[in-house]
Scaffold this active site. Structure first.
Site, PDB file in Angstrom:
ATOM      1  N   LEU A  52      73.422  51.818  29.217  1.00 38.21           N
ATOM      2  CA  LEU A  52      72.697  50.746  29.360  1.00 38.21           C
ATOM      3  C   LEU A  52      73.382  49.845  30.453  1.00 38.21           C
ATOM      4  CD1 LEU A  52      70.013  49.247  28.694  1.00 38.21           C
ATOM      5  CD2 LEU A  52      71.616  47.278  28.120  1.00 38.21           C
TER       6      LEU A  52
ATOM      7  N   HIS B 208      49.010  59.239  20.458  1.00 40.59           N
ATOM      8  CA  HIS B 208      50.013  59.214  21.294  1.00 40.59           C
ATOM      9  C   HIS B 208      49.756  58.725  22.861  1.00 40.59           C
ATOM     10  CE1 HIS B 208      52.175  61.099  18.008  1.00 40.59           C
ATOM     11  NE2 HIS B 208      53.193  61.006  18.775  1.00 40.59           N
TER      12      HIS B 208
ATOM     13  N   ARG C 293      66.123  44.103  35.517  1.00 37.79           N
ATOM     14  CA  ARG C 293      66.349  45.390  34.561  1.00 37.79           C
ATOM     15  C   ARG C 293      64.884  45.447  34.062  1.00 37.79           C
ATOM     16  NH1 ARG C 293      71.466  45.137  30.455  1.00 37.79           N
ATOM     17  NH2 ARG C 293      70.145  43.527  29.571  1.00 37.79           N
TER      18      ARG C 293
ATOM     19  N   GLU D 118      79.229  54.200  25.625  1.00 38.87           N
ATOM     20  CA  GLU D 118      79.347  52.823  25.383  1.00 38.87           C
ATOM     21  C   GLU D 118      79.452  52.411  23.980  1.00 38.87           C
ATOM     22  OE1 GLU D 118      75.514  51.126  26.744  1.00 38.87           O
ATOM     23  OE2 GLU D 118      74.467  52.763  26.138  1.00 38.87           O
TER      24      GLU D 118
ATOM     25  N   LYS E 149      65.918  49.797  28.653  1.00 42.97           N
ATOM     26  CA  LYS E 149      66.187  48.772  27.427  1.00 42.97           C
ATOM     27  C   LYS E 149      64.707  48.861  26.614  1.00 42.97           C
ATOM     28  CE  LYS E 149      68.362  44.573  26.663  1.00 42.97           C
ATOM     29  NZ  LYS E 149      69.594  45.191  25.635  1.00 42.97           N
TER      30      LYS E 149
ATOM     31  N   TYR F  71      62.386  45.472  26.038  1.00 42.39           N
ATOM     32  CA  TYR F  71      62.618  44.165  25.805  1.00 42.39           C
ATOM     33  C   TYR F  71      64.009  43.771  26.454  1.00 42.39           C
ATOM     34  CZ  TYR F  71      66.949  45.890  23.246  1.00 42.39           C
ATOM     35  OH  TYR F  71      68.242  46.492  22.941  1.00 42.39           O
TER      36      TYR F  71
END
Ligand code: PMP
Length: 286
Positions: free
Chosen positions: A199, A99, A49, A175, A143, A30
């Site tokens: 990130l 999976h 990204r 972070e 992400k 996302y």
């Protein structure tokens, strides 16, 4: 209006399948974009990204970056969004739960706008935080939808009566739950290097670019929670929080316990990157 499976539709007309791998595995990626004055901020950086995350988790994007930006801009137009965010999610597709990558599944794109205002009160007045162990996996640079550790961390902050957590791995600060962290000590700006443990925030990159342009020395080096508590200033960076000062961590004041001068200088320059359309953006390389 939402964008779902290649169409602009109303929210109530979206039917999410229980076979969506994003739904039962968190098998998806996302981005969250900021919209200022009806324009996507740093769109190219977000798309870069997204492409990197997609490639690392071996998910083939069903559209090019330009096509996705066109879709998002249409969505912004349909919703008359002036100030807010756009959420974009791409899952690996629908298949019965198993999976291995499904052979037939087509990635599913979902996007929608939210009218989220800039959090001006906390940007100006700051927030408090507590430290918590960083229990996430070792690819925090990606992400992906798997945000349960971030959700638990954020809730722990709220349970402690503060707004954010400072995550650390055995004492080394990484972070926060949904933002990057920077500190100022003796006029030098420190932040964790952009490796697999954090990130690679778009706002982080913009702030480092601004710091270079303002000739603020920058060290992309990790530091400990003890060093953070001794900092002169600390702040978080993120698409929705922008640059938000941290006043206290674990009940201890950072510096003089008010937003610091370097933080405020960076905030003022950051605002200029989107508020004043006539001002050319600061030039510089991170
Ligand atoms: N770290 C984490 C864990 C985040 O979720 C976010 C928000 N996307 C950030 C940092 C800040 O990144 P950005 O500046 O790109 O919003």
């Amino acid at each position: 209006m939402y964008f779902y499976k290649n169409e602009f539709v109303h929210k109530q007309d979206i039917q999410i399948s229980p076979d969506d791998r994003g739904y039962y595995f968190g098998d998806g990626i996302y981005e969250v974009f900021r919209v200022y004055n009806g324009q996507i901020y740093e769109g190219a950086a977000h798309m870069q990204r997204l492409e990197r995350t997609a490639s690392e988790v071996r998910l083939s994007l069903p559209h090019t970056s330009d096509e996705i930006l066109t879709i998002l801009n249409k969505l912004i137009g349909h919703n008359n969004l002036i100030e807010g965010t756009v959420y974009l999610q791409i899952t690996r597709g629908e298949a019965p739960r198993a999976h291995p990558f499904p052979t037939q599944a087509v990635p599913i794109v979902l996007a929608y706008c939210s009218e989220v205002k800039r959090p001006l009160a906390t940007i100006q007045n700051g927030i408090n935080a507590v430290t918590q162990p960083d229990i996430r996996w070792l690819r925090c640079d990606l992400k992906t939808l798997n945000l349960l550790p971030n959700v638990l961390a954020k809730q722990a902050a709220l349970d402690h009566g503060v707004q954010e957590v400072v995550l650390h791995r055995e004492g080394t600060v990484t972070e926060c739950s949904a933002s990057n962290l920077m500190m100022v000590k003796d006029q030098v700006l420190y932040t964790h290097p952009a490796n697999h443990l954090i990130l690679h925030g778009i706002t982080r990159a913009v702030v480092l670019r601004i710091a270079h342009a303002l000739q603020i020395p920058v060290k992309e080096e990790s530091f400990t929670t003890e060093q953070l508590l001794q900092a002169d200033e600390a702040f978080i960076t993120g698409t929705t929080v922008e640059i938000t000062p941290i006043l206290q961590i674990d009940g201890q004041s950072i510096g003089s316990g008010v937003p610091g001068p370097t933080t405020q200088k960076l905030q003022a320059e950051f605002e200029r990157t989107f508020l004043n359309q006539n001002t050319p953006p600061i030039q510089g390389q991170p």
